[in-house]
Design a protein around this motif. Structure first.
Motif, short mmCIF file in Angstrom:
data_model
loop_
_atom_site.label_atom_id
_atom_site.label_comp_id
_atom_site.label_asym_id
_atom_site.label_seq_id
_atom_site.Cartn_x
_atom_site.Cartn_y
_atom_site.Cartn_z
N VAL A 174 4.98 139.31 77.79
CA VAL A 174 5.08 137.88 78.04
C VAL A 174 4.30 137.17 76.96
O VAL A 174 3.13 137.42 76.78
N THR A 175 4.96 136.30 76.23
CA THR A 175 4.24 135.55 75.20
C THR A 175 3.57 134.35 75.84
O THR A 175 3.79 134.06 77.01
N ALA A 176 2.76 133.67 75.04
CA ALA A 176 1.95 132.59 75.61
C ALA A 176 2.80 131.50 76.24
O ALA A 176 2.40 130.87 77.20
N SER A 177 4.00 131.30 75.74
CA SER A 177 4.80 130.21 76.28
C SER A 177 5.60 130.67 77.48
O SER A 177 6.45 129.95 77.98
N GLY A 178 5.33 131.89 77.95
CA GLY A 178 6.03 132.35 79.13
C GLY A 178 7.37 132.95 78.81
O GLY A 178 8.16 133.29 79.69
N LYS A 179 7.67 133.10 77.53
CA LYS A 179 8.92 133.71 77.14
C LYS A 179 8.80 135.20 77.37
O LYS A 179 7.75 135.78 77.22
N ILE A 180 9.89 135.81 77.75
CA ILE A 180 9.76 137.21 78.08
C ILE A 180 10.75 138.05 77.30
O ILE A 180 11.88 137.66 77.08
N VAL A 181 10.27 139.17 76.80
CA VAL A 181 11.12 140.10 76.10
C VAL A 181 11.17 141.31 77.01
O VAL A 181 10.26 142.10 77.02
N ALA A 182 12.17 141.39 77.84
CA ALA A 182 12.01 142.32 78.93
C ALA A 182 13.30 142.90 79.46
O ALA A 182 14.32 142.24 79.46
N PRO A 183 13.21 144.11 79.95
CA PRO A 183 14.31 144.63 80.74
C PRO A 183 14.13 144.12 82.16
O PRO A 183 13.01 144.08 82.66
N ALA A 184 15.20 143.68 82.81
CA ALA A 184 15.05 143.16 84.15
C ALA A 184 15.10 144.30 85.16
O ALA A 184 14.49 144.23 86.21
N GLU A 185 15.81 145.34 84.80
CA GLU A 185 15.97 146.42 85.78
C GLU A 185 15.49 147.73 85.19
O GLU A 185 15.23 147.85 84.01
N TRP A 218 12.66 149.23 85.75
CA TRP A 218 11.28 149.16 85.33
C TRP A 218 10.60 150.48 85.63
O TRP A 218 10.66 151.02 86.70
N GLU A 266 8.19 150.67 78.03
CA GLU A 266 9.16 149.85 78.76
C GLU A 266 8.59 148.55 79.31
O GLU A 266 9.31 147.71 79.78
N SER A 285 7.36 144.97 79.80
CA SER A 285 7.80 143.75 79.13
C SER A 285 6.60 143.00 78.59
O SER A 285 5.49 143.15 79.06
#
Lengths: 495, 332
Positions: free
Chosen positions: B7-18, B20, B3, B5
């Motif tokens: 974080v890629t180098a550019s700060g992009k996130i592939v993530a569940p916000a809630e 956790w 679960e 998340s």
């Protein structure tokens, strides 16, 4: 070479990264995949390029089944993928970077490299994509856009028919984006099929034949680029009409003008900022435009005392001000939101609460006051609209937009009189942007003086009350108002 | 994938916000020390039934105190992402100072011992914070210097401690409680309070979590770094004093190799070398593990020359499990 994908799905635990995505890359066309951050653009592109394996779904390449197990596998079928991150190694030469995956091809017995041959072939690859870079150039002299072009040359060197370009150009400035677009057009004219991922709509419309819109990991639809209006794309991406309301309305200018909070006189910092005089008034958002290295970052570093002023004088609230360290700057009411969220803005492994109160932890005697910290962070989470499971959740469990709100919360928690914002919405999705813009405007209305540096032109135009364009460390132009100012009006002073 | 998340180098996130959840590897990191302790006790009890006797356990506590006191200080250093390998040498210097001054000062030899330890620690801190010398190299150098000082002044001869008031205060027993164990536990409580309830403790953790973020957020990074090395030095001073009192002498060999046990205790307890995390309870657990390991191997008749091999393996295994590989990026 036509690449068709039907019903691709990819999940990470409970999170849907891409759901039911169908996409057709027609031979010799440019196909853009657009959506907000986290919509599944990169996931989709990476599934097409073999970097990720879909949980379900079918792909065909020229009607033959296509299920790549790896990037190398995809490359063998003629599909090359350029990753989102810059993967250039600056201690190698340009040629070595281009052939990094095939260096053995240039080895003589005993492993000595055939440098001349490699350089020639690298130059051929660069010439083919139409960039004017000589392989003998020192790699440190290249900008990010040129580095991206070298990555494209690397992908092209395996002679693919299809190029997948993950270019969330948030990190490239305008000139650099143009360089990448030019390369794409050149490759398209050579008959190559191109799939690319982008953040910026203007760029998509300029380059794409087709486009596919994703939203929250779901497939919205594919369209011919010529037949869909920008507003419509926006609406489908975000799920609401943003043609009005992305940027909060400016207040009417107050007369007489508010007093200056910060006055900078002939300041020079490091190598980048040479001789700048500006002032920002109470309640004003002063925009700073410029290419990377034009001086805005150096100015911020100088104001907070992270770097020394070479010369020049600062006045804070009318009194002469000598920056010492970031610590004293925070103490004197200057809050700073750095441009690199992951390395400078927050500690991702720490909780939301820990990050929010970091700049000025509440104390009771010699001790940290946990209950006041809890109350403070609860207030900030509510006021700023940080979406988190709890104040104790680690920041890395949040989306990029919410992480940035945490950094903003840390800045506002100290009750600053001056706020320095360096690309406050970099890597932030549209929904969170709108909220951040609203908050910034509200704080300005409450009297906060704000310096806003950004590579995002629409943001600068939409948010600034006044705008200074920096070029090579000096003010190249000042726009006293931004009514009716267009991007290209600003860009022409930047170079 | 779990679960957590990404974080890629550019700060992009592939993530569940809630929703956790604590990732599995994190649970392993937290549970590992306790599991290891249980296994250790089970194995050693099987090898020697006397292992779990009250008498032996009380000896283990006495033996572990010196290690505990030094490891308390090391917890701060490792939480901040630094290291100090001069601790054994500081312990030796302090023990020597305590031994020399105990004849005239008696109980109050504690003051010069802690003072000298603090000065040694302060020097380490200055090298790191002001001189910007990486802590590993800086303390490797000072380790040799401090150990050299002991050799220079003693010429290798032991200095015995004969003052009764000193020995009674620091290695006596009251109501069946060994004094050094009580001192160790009080210091542990103080260290625990510093980490959990003071701004300084939070700042140490923040520096380990992200030094650049800490600087830009206005944390007095230089001051905190120096202070934490002074704290470690002072605790090593105390450890040297206790060790001297236990063995009734300061020798040039005292504390030799202690740095391995100290670092191993902190890391085996679950505090990762990458910084940003850590707790005193973990360190106490780690100290217990390392002490039981030594004691159990002795009782079980493990070849003394083989024991170091096992300790080394335990240390590397603990680092292997606890370290945050995302944070170190490239392993050199």
């Amino acid at each position: 070479m036509t690449l068709v994908a039907v019903g691709l799905n990819k999940r990470y635990g409970p999170t849907r990264a891409a759901g039911d995505v169908s996409i057709t890359l027609r031979t010799g066309t440019v196909h853009a995949i657009v959506g907000e951050n986290g919509a599944g653009k990169s996931t989709t592109l990476r599934m097409l390029g073999g970097a990720l394996r879909p949980d379900s779904g079918e792909m065909t390449l020229n009607d033959a089944p296509y299920a790549p197990l790896s990037v190398a596998d995809a490359a063998a079928r003629g599909v090359a993928l350029v990753h989102q991150e810059i993967t250039i190694n600056r201690s190698l030469t340009i040629a070595e970077n281009i052939f990094i995956g095939a260096l053995r091809r240039y080895a003589r017995p005993l492993g000595i490299m055939k440098r001349g041959m490699m350089a020639r072939q690298a130059q051929d690859a660069l010439d083919r994509i139409g960039v004017k870079i000589s392989v003998s150039t020192n790699i440190d002299r290249l900008n990010l856009g040129e580095l991206k072009c070298i990555e494209i040359a690397r992908a092209i060197s395996s002679d693919p028919d299809t190029l997948l370009l993950d270019e969330s150009t948030a990190y490239l400035d305008h000139r650099e984006v143009d360089a990448v677009l030019t390369v794409m057009q050149e490759l398209k004219s050579q008959g190559m099929t191109i799939g690319f991922v982008s953040h910026h709509l203007s760029e998509v419309l300029a380059a794409a034949d087709d486009l596919t819109i994703l939203k929250d990991g779901r497939f919205v639809g594919s369209f011919a680029a010529a037949k869909i209006a920008p507003d419509e794309i926006h609406r489908l991406m975000v799920g609401r009409d943003l043609s009005h309301g992305t940027y909060p309305p400016r207040p009417s200018p107050t007369v007489p003008a508010a007093p200056a909070v910060l006055r900078v006189r002939e300041a020079a910092v490091g190598r980048e900022l040479n001789d700048l005089s500006i002032e920002v008034r109470r309640g004003e958002i002063l925009g700073l435009a410029g290419l990377k290295g034009a001086g805005a970052e150096a100015l911020f570093a100088g104001i907070v005392g992270d770097e020394k002023l070479r010369h020049g004088v600062l006045h804070l609230a009318g009194e002469e001000y000598h920056p010492q360290t970031p610590r004293t700057a925070w103490h004197d009411g200057i809050a700073h939101l750095p441009g690199d969220r992951g390395n400078e803005g927050l500690i991702a492994g720490f909780s939301v609460l820990d990050n929010l109160v970091m700049a000025r932890p509440p104390t009771r005697g010699p001790f940290f006051d946990r209950s006041r910290a809890r109350a403070m962070s609860a207030d900030l989470i509510k006021q700023i609209g940080i979406r988190t499971a709890s104040a104790d959740a680690p920041c890395r469990s949040l989306s990029g937009g919410n992480m940035q709100k945490v950094v903003l919360g840390k800045c506002l928690a100290v009750g600053p009189t001056l706020l320095l914002l360096n690309n406050p919405t970099r890597g932030v999705d549209m929904g969170a942007r709108v909220e951040i813009y609203g908050l910034i405007r509200q704080k300005a209305a409450e009297g906060l003086a704000i310096l806003l540096s950004s590579e995002d032109m629409p943001e600068l135009i939409g948010m600034s009350d006044r705008l200074v364009v920096l070029r090579q460390g000096v003010a190249a132009h000042e726009f006293a108002t931004l009514d009716g100012v267009e991007e290209h009006d600003i860009v022409k002073y930047m170079t | 994938m779990n679960e957590i998340s990404t974080v890629t180098a550019s700060g992009k996130i592939v993530a569940p916000a809630e929703g956790w959840k604590v990732p599995r590897i994190e649970l392993l990191r937290r549970g590992f020390p306790l599991i290891f302790l249980v296994i250790l006790v089970a194995v050693f009890t099987a090898m020697s039934p006397r292992f779990l006797s009250l008498e032996n356990l009380s000896t283990v506590l006495e033996q572990g105190t010196v290690l505990l006191v030094a490891a308390l200080g090391m917890t701060f250093i490792i939480m901040a992402g630094s290291i100090d390998i001069s601790v054994g040498a500081i312990v030796a210097v302090s023990a020597l100072v305590a031994a020399v001054t105990s004849t005239s000062l008696g109980v109050w030899a504690i003051i010069p011992a802690i003072a000298v330890g603090s000065v040694c620690g302060c020097l380490n801190g200055l090298l790191l914070a002001v001189g910007k010398v990486p802590s590993f190299i800086a303390t490797m150098g000072t380790m040799v210097v401090y150990r050299g000082l002991v050799l220079y002044f003693t010429r290798g001869a032991p200095v015995s401690i004969g003052d009764d008031s000193f020995l009674d205060a620091y290695s006596g027993i009251t109501y069946g409680l060994p004094h050094e164990v009580v001192i160790g536990l009080i210091l542990a409580a103080v260290a625990w309070a510093i980490i959990n309830y003071t701004v300084f403790g939070r700042e140490v953790r923040a520096i380990g979590g992200g030094e650049r973020v800490s600087i830009l957020t206005g944390i007095p990074v230089m001051r905190v770094k120096i202070l934490m090395y002074v704290l470690l030095g002072a605790l090593c001073g105390m450890a040297g004093l206790l060790q001297g009192a236990r063995t009734m002498a300061a020798t040039s060999q005292l504390g030799l190799g202690l740095e391995l046990d100290v670092i191993a205790s902190v890391v085996v307890g679950g505090t990762p070398l990458t910084g940003g995390l850590g707790s005193i309870t973990s360190t106490m657990l780690g100290v217990l593990i390392i002490t039981l390991l030594s004691s159990g191997m002795n009782m079980g008749g493990v070849d003394p020359y083989f024991q170091n091999i096992i300790k080394g393996i335990v240390l590397v295994t603990a680092v292997f499990i606890t370290i945050d590989r995302k944070k170190i990026g490239i392993i050199k």
